[in-house]
Design a protein around this motif. Sequence first.
Motif, mmCIF file in Angstrom:
data_model
loop_
_atom_site.group_PDB
_atom_site.id
_atom_site.type_symbol
_atom_site.label_atom_id
_atom_site.label_comp_id
_atom_site.label_asym_id
_atom_site.label_seq_id
_atom_site.Cartn_x
_atom_site.Cartn_y
_atom_site.Cartn_z
ATOM 1 N N ILE A 1 0.894 -1.304 -0.055
ATOM 2 C CA ILE A 1 -0.007 -0.061 -0.001
ATOM 3 C C ILE A 1 0.732 1.117 -0.033
ATOM 4 O O ILE A 1 0.665 2.243 -0.739
ATOM 5 C CB ILE A 1 -1.071 0.139 1.437
ATOM 6 N N ALA A 2 1.749 1.148 0.842
ATOM 7 C CA ALA A 2 2.825 2.353 1.056
ATOM 8 C C ALA A 2 3.815 2.611 -0.274
ATOM 9 O O ALA A 2 3.849 3.737 -0.666
ATOM 10 C CB ALA A 2 3.852 2.124 2.106
ATOM 11 N N SER A 3 3.882 1.447 -0.874
ATOM 12 C CA SER A 3 4.865 1.683 -1.970
ATOM 13 C C SER A 3 4.128 1.991 -3.405
ATOM 14 O O SER A 3 4.595 2.243 -4.229
ATOM 15 C CB SER A 3 5.618 0.347 -2.138
ATOM 16 N N GLU A 4 2.820 1.499 -3.199
ATOM 17 C CA GLU A 4 1.790 1.899 -4.305
ATOM 18 C C GLU A 4 2.154 0.905 -5.678
ATOM 19 O O GLU A 4 1.902 1.437 -6.852
ATOM 20 C CB GLU A 4 1.861 3.457 -4.935
ATOM 21 N N ARG A 5 3.116 -0.195 -5.561
ATOM 22 C CA ARG A 5 3.299 -0.935 -6.587
ATOM 23 C C ARG A 5 2.074 -1.853 -6.737
ATOM 24 O O ARG A 5 1.922 -2.475 -8.069
ATOM 25 C CB ARG A 5 4.179 -1.901 -6.046
ATOM 26 N N VAL A 6 0.925 -2.080 -5.956
ATOM 27 C CA VAL A 6 -0.285 -2.543 -6.089
ATOM 28 C C VAL A 6 -1.185 -1.684 -5.576
ATOM 29 O O VAL A 6 -1.002 -0.948 -4.521
ATOM 30 C CB VAL A 6 -0.273 -3.957 -5.414
ATOM 31 N N HIS A 7 -2.301 -1.570 -6.181
ATOM 32 C CA HIS A 7 -3.562 -0.731 -5.856
ATOM 33 C C HIS A 7 -3.797 -1.170 -4.354
ATOM 34 O O HIS A 7 -4.028 -2.411 -4.056
ATOM 35 C CB HIS A 7 -4.717 -0.828 -6.776
ATOM 36 N N LYS A 8 -4.255 -0.337 -3.688
ATOM 37 C CA LYS A 8 -4.398 -0.334 -2.292
ATOM 38 C C LYS A 8 -5.648 -1.282 -2.095
ATOM 39 O O LYS A 8 -5.345 -2.328 -1.033
ATOM 40 C CB LYS A 8 -4.564 1.219 -1.507
ATOM 41 N N THR A 9 -6.635 -1.201 -2.554
ATOM 42 C CA THR A 9 -7.893 -2.026 -2.568
ATOM 43 C C THR A 9 -7.320 -3.551 -2.771
ATOM 44 O O THR A 9 -7.668 -4.475 -2.091
ATOM 45 C CB THR A 9 -9.023 -1.793 -3.225
ATOM 46 N N GLU B 1 -8.357 27.741 -10.885
ATOM 47 C CA GLU B 1 -7.221 27.159 -11.694
ATOM 48 C C GLU B 1 -6.183 26.932 -10.934
ATOM 49 O O GLU B 1 -5.224 27.201 -11.266
ATOM 50 C CB GLU B 1 -7.094 27.983 -12.961
ATOM 51 N N VAL B 2 -6.219 26.291 -9.846
ATOM 52 C CA VAL B 2 -5.036 25.659 -8.695
ATOM 53 C C VAL B 2 -5.313 24.378 -8.633
ATOM 54 O O VAL B 2 -6.421 23.874 -8.628
ATOM 55 C CB VAL B 2 -5.113 26.544 -7.334
ATOM 56 N N ALA B 3 -4.362 23.863 -8.301
ATOM 57 C CA ALA B 3 -4.129 22.136 -8.104
ATOM 58 C C ALA B 3 -5.000 22.042 -6.504
ATOM 59 O O ALA B 3 -4.806 22.691 -5.741
ATOM 60 C CB ALA B 3 -2.763 21.606 -7.940
ATOM 61 N N PRO B 4 -5.985 21.052 -6.714
ATOM 62 C CA PRO B 4 -6.776 20.855 -5.441
ATOM 63 C C PRO B 4 -6.222 20.054 -4.250
ATOM 64 O O PRO B 4 -6.371 19.801 -3.330
ATOM 65 C CB PRO B 4 -7.981 20.204 -6.053
ATOM 66 N N THR B 5 -4.982 19.356 -5.016
ATOM 67 C CA THR B 5 -4.371 18.241 -3.920
ATOM 68 C C THR B 5 -4.051 18.983 -2.702
ATOM 69 O O THR B 5 -4.358 18.469 -1.430
ATOM 70 C CB THR B 5 -3.137 17.913 -4.496
ATOM 71 N N PRO B 6 -3.114 20.156 -2.361
ATOM 72 C CA PRO B 6 -3.023 20.663 -1.323
ATOM 73 C C PRO B 6 -3.774 20.993 -0.256
ATOM 74 O O PRO B 6 -4.110 20.822 0.904
ATOM 75 C CB PRO B 6 -1.987 22.003 -1.506
ATOM 76 N N ALA C 1 -10.183 12.044 -4.177
ATOM 77 C CA ALA C 1 -9.288 12.424 -5.117
ATOM 78 C C ALA C 1 -8.767 11.831 -6.620
ATOM 79 O O ALA C 1 -8.762 12.043 -7.434
ATOM 80 C CB ALA C 1 -7.881 12.868 -4.316
ATOM 81 N N LYS C 2 -8.507 10.402 -6.189
ATOM 82 C CA LYS C 2 -8.292 9.527 -7.258
ATOM 83 C C LYS C 2 -9.425 9.738 -8.150
ATOM 84 O O LYS C 2 -9.360 9.740 -9.449
ATOM 85 C CB LYS C 2 -8.083 8.242 -6.950
ATOM 86 N N ARG C 3 -10.568 9.511 -8.002
ATOM 87 C CA ARG C 3 -11.649 9.505 -8.755
ATOM 88 C C ARG C 3 -11.747 10.703 -9.668
ATOM 89 O O ARG C 3 -12.462 11.038 -10.600
ATOM 90 C CB ARG C 3 -12.924 9.318 -8.005
ATOM 91 N N SER C 4 -11.385 12.028 -9.022
ATOM 92 C CA SER C 4 -11.656 13.426 -9.673
ATOM 93 C C SER C 4 -10.080 13.571 -10.696
ATOM 94 O O SER C 4 -10.024 14.679 -10.635
ATOM 95 C CB SER C 4 -11.527 14.298 -8.427
ATOM 96 N N ASP C 5 -9.337 12.437 -10.702
ATOM 97 C CA ASP C 5 -8.201 12.583 -11.738
ATOM 98 C C ASP C 5 -7.254 13.615 -10.807
ATOM 99 O O ASP C 5 -6.397 14.230 -11.650
ATOM 100 C CB ASP C 5 -8.611 13.193 -13.015
ATOM 101 N N HIS C 6 -7.044 13.584 -9.661
ATOM 102 C CA HIS C 6 -6.121 14.195 -8.984
ATOM 103 C C HIS C 6 -5.279 13.417 -7.716
ATOM 104 O O HIS C 6 -5.697 13.602 -6.605
ATOM 105 C CB HIS C 6 -6.672 15.564 -8.322
ATOM 106 N N PRO C 7 -5.033 12.183 -8.085
ATOM 107 C CA PRO C 7 -4.730 11.317 -7.007
ATOM 108 C C PRO C 7 -3.404 11.902 -6.141
ATOM 109 O O PRO C 7 -2.589 12.769 -6.506
ATOM 110 C CB PRO C 7 -3.789 10.010 -8.163
ATOM 111 N N ILE C 8 -3.641 11.416 -5.054
ATOM 112 C CA ILE C 8 -2.793 11.778 -3.948
ATOM 113 C C ILE C 8 -2.045 10.224 -3.398
ATOM 114 O O ILE C 8 -2.380 9.434 -3.079
ATOM 115 C CB ILE C 8 -3.300 12.314 -2.752
ATOM 116 N N SER C 9 -0.698 10.316 -3.659
ATOM 117 C CA SER C 9 0.084 9.383 -3.345
ATOM 118 C C SER C 9 0.210 8.967 -1.750
ATOM 119 O O SER C 9 -0.090 10.017 -1.025
ATOM 120 C CB SER C 9 1.455 9.280 -3.906
ATOM 121 N N PHE C 10 0.521 7.649 -1.301
ATOM 122 C CA PHE C 10 0.570 7.566 -0.023
ATOM 123 C C PHE C 10 1.624 8.425 0.771
ATOM 124 O O PHE C 10 1.547 8.907 1.747
ATOM 125 C CB PHE C 10 0.912 6.007 0.295
#
Length: 430
Positions: A17-25, A132-137, A391-400
């Motif tokens: 999950i932390a490395s994101e090599r495999v989807h967390k689900t 028009e700013v990135a929503p992630t933060p 965030a992922k569903r909105s095309d703004h994924p946030i990594s672990f």
Amino acid sequence: MTVALSIAVFTIAYILIASERVHKTIAALAGGGVVVLVGIVGSDDVFYSHRTGIDWNVLFLLLGMMIIVGVLRQTGIFEYVAIWAAKRAKGSALRVMILLVLITATASGFLDNVTTVLLIAPVTMLVCERLEVAPTPFLIAEVLASNIGGAATLIGDPPNIIIGSRAGLSFNDFFWNLTPIVLIELAVFTLLLPRLFRGSFEVDPERAADVMQLEEREAIRDPRLLVKCGIVLGAVFAGFFGHPVFHLEPSLVALLGAGVLVLISGLPQRDYLSAVEWETLLFFVGLFVMIGALVKTGVIGRLAKFATELTGRNALVATMLILVVSAVLSGVIDNIPYVATMSPLVAELVEHVDHPAQADALWWALALGADFGGNLTAVGASANVVMLGIAKRSDHPISFWEFTRKGIVVTAVTIVVAAPYLWLRYFAFA
């Protein structure tokens, strides 16, 4: 053998999950499947046990509120709030973040923080789109604020509900003891925002000027549906607050509200199911099963007992150790099962403390450590997982690690601020 295997499965799944090599689900469901297949937990443990099984209250609360948000989204209310917030902040991205953070933290004190995140995330997406700013933060800042604000009351965060039940602490007990430190923590967190999210506040002046010309009332697309949503939401919130009277779990209240709203809205299925984060719900299923294996084999209990044994009979040492250990373990293991396991051990410690205020300090240390520790990693609290899914569903994924880098800083600061508060209020001036 089962102890080692349950630890190994959880560790491997957590690394994936932390490395994101495999989807967390996939990682969580695979880990849950392994502990079931090898016989560490059975169907009774998974489906029916409050101690080791899937927390259906959490899952159905999420499902119900996701459906309600899906219906509410059709009214245009999120666009209305987005324009209102941007105009009040005069187009400044930093002021927008501060405003949304304070709204989120305040709402989290009176609603479950997962519910608050589900309601505030769509607003944030629209504000950021307008500017028009990135929503992630903004999303990260809000979920961190929700975990801080949720510590203020009995109903703000699920671990508090567990502690209140075990310790016999009321809503007023939580409010008078934890709200002061939460207000201090929010002030510190707000001051930290410009440094924590440096470089995230550049806005085109022309874009900001355009936003100031918008009329928020024009955003409401379906006033009649908005009225219906307002009535149902009011009833749902009344059900949350009226739990001591109605004796209905929040999950049932949310599902009833969702059912009524679907019935009276007349919307097609695709509209009200569009906001349901199915991947997030399945992730929780796998996570609960793996953690249930750790609980059943005694791993979590042994860790917690070892921590309590180090304190001896010194209430101050016990308080500080519980605060720090809870923050660390709650960041790695979801804070709900951690608090459920730790509560009986804290109850044992309390029996050996003569001073009432110092005895209560142990409970407050557990609450603050678990609630603030939920910010440590992306899987430390339910709200974190939900926000990452949105965030992922909105095309703004946030990594672990993107989340965790910020979460470590915020957790460290909040725990450092909480420690002297506990010492001064319950020991130095008790």
